[in-house]
Every structure is written in structure tokens, then in C-alpha cells.
Design an enzyme around this catalytic site. Sequence first.
Site, PDB file in Angstrom:
ATOM      1  N   ASP A 195       0.820  -1.220   0.000  1.00 38.65           N
ATOM      2  CA  ASP A 195       0.000   0.000   0.000  1.00 38.65           C
ATOM      3  C   ASP A 195       0.854   1.270   0.000  1.00 38.65           C
ATOM      4  OD1 ASP A 195      -2.329   1.432   0.016  1.00 38.65           O
ATOM      5  OD2 ASP A 195      -2.749   1.148   2.148  1.00 38.65           O
ATOM      6  N   ASN A 251     -11.190  -2.434  -4.884  1.00 39.33           N
ATOM      7  CA  ASN A 251     -10.480  -1.489  -5.755  1.00 39.33           C
ATOM      8  C   ASN A 251     -11.212  -1.230  -7.076  1.00 39.33           C
ATOM      9  OD1 ASN A 251      -7.171  -2.577  -4.685  1.00 39.33           O
ATOM     10  ND2 ASN A 251      -8.332  -0.796  -4.019  1.00 39.33           N
TER      11      ASN A 251
END
Length: 252
Positions: A24, A72
Site C-alpha cells: 500500500d 479497488n
Amino acid sequence: MLTPAQLSRIDPAHLPRHIAVITDGNGRWAKRRRLPRVMGHRAGAKAVEELVSNCRQLEIEALTLYSFSSENWNRPQIEIEALMALLDEHLVKEIDRMERENIRFNTIGCIQALPELVQEKIASAKDRTRKNNGMVLTLALSYGAREEIVEAARRLALRVQAREVRVEEINEQLFAGSLDTADLPDPDLLIRTSGELRISNFLLWQVAYTEFYFTDVLWPDFGGQHLLDALLSYQQRQRRFGFTPEQLDCGD
Ligand code: IPE
Ligand code: IPE
Ligand code: MG
């Protein structure tokens, strides 16, 4: 590549068998440089290449990367398209290396949801590396752990319906064997970069006894030294699995 000095700091007898990573922070990395988010993803792909090399060098058995979550898909279309194009490019580029370095390519998640061209590259990468036994590299793509668990329940229900399995036979082992990760050991170490302290629907079942390592480093900046720091932290921990330290014969 890790240097001999770096390698000498790690105990090779106590390495994790399976490392999972939530890669991330690509967007923030780009933002800090006033670059478009996609440039962060591009730099993130480079960091993935380096991590794969380092883990292979350490002879880690399994490496699983959270590359694209089922959530996502909610991102702007332009970012999704850029990520898919990057994935396509990355697969083409990495397949030779995976063949050369004896890495088996694997995926978890809803691969059918990906663009067809990407699905073809995935199928070809899996096929070309299927006999490799040096390390299994798993990309979690369009992956959501809750979805995976529900799917496992569905698979088992169908087997009960077909009278292949009796309800009383359903146990943890059978359930784990119905997940996408059936042929992988549970992760020993889970790393999340970028300072977020959450699991974001990744491997919920499999991390029951995993050691967690969080770092503020943004994914594109994550290099060999950061991996080493994570491994050193892992090696300082005592995994008790519910036992007392005395029972494990290492207490003081
Ligand atoms: C991780 O980086 C990559 C994907 C989720 C595909 P992010 O894109 O989430 O980066 P941040 O969290 O916005 O910095
Ligand atoms: C998790 O990152 C998924 C990946 C790294 C691909 P996100 O950036 O999507 O997670 P949240 O939304 O901040 O929890
Ligand atoms: Mg993020």
C-alpha cells in the site's frame, strides 16, 4: 539483491515459510512528488520486482502480494485501466524471470473479473511456470477474503448436496482446503506498508496466527533493508499459539 552483510544478520533457520504483503501507498508516493497516481503504481511494480528477487534469494517458499482488491473496482475508471495495463506489462516482463528463477506463478481472487487479455497472460504465466518449485508467487487480484470464504462455503454445500461429503465431516481442514489458498501454507508474516493499520479484507481466514508487521514506508520505497527490518522483527518474536512460554521451553 541483499548484500552478504545484510544476509548475515538473519537466522536462515527461522525464516517465515510464507510472507504476505499488502503493498500500500503507491498513490501517496506519487502525490508527494506531484506525479499522477499511475506513476506511483509504476514505481510500486518496480518495488515488487525487487521484493520477489530478495525473497527468492532468501529461499522463501511462498510470497503472496495483495495487488488489487475486490473493493479497488470502486476506483476511477482511468486508474483501474492503468493498473490493468501495468499488470499486463508486468506479467509479460516477469514471465522469463519466473521461468529462469524457478518461481511458480499463482493467483487468488476473481480472475474472471479481469480484462480478457490479462486473463490470457495469467493463464500463460501459470502454464509456463507450473513445474517450478523454487518459490510460489501468488498475486491476489480482484481478491476479497469475505468473498473467498463465502465461495468456500458454497463449494462445500455443493459437495454435501452431491453426497460427496457429510455435514459432520466439515472441519477446519476441509474448509481451508476449499479456499483459493488450499495449496499454500498460512502466512507466517504479513507486512503492510504506508502506515495503515488494517487488513482491508485480505486473507481473513489464513492470518489467524500470522505475525503482523506494519511500517510507514510507502510501497514504492520498500527495499531490501525494509524487508530485512521486517524479518529481524519477526525473528525476535515468540509464536506461542496459545501455549505458555515455559511450555515452549524458551521462557525465562
Ligand atoms: C496500493 O496503493 C495499490 C493498490 C491499491 C492497487 P494505493 O493506490 O492504495 O496507494 P494510496 O493508499 O492511495 O497511497
Ligand atoms: C489494499 O489497499 C489493497 C491493495 C494494496 C491492493 P487499499 O489502499 O485499497 O486499502 P484501503 O482502501 O485503504 O483499506
Ligand atoms: Mg491504499
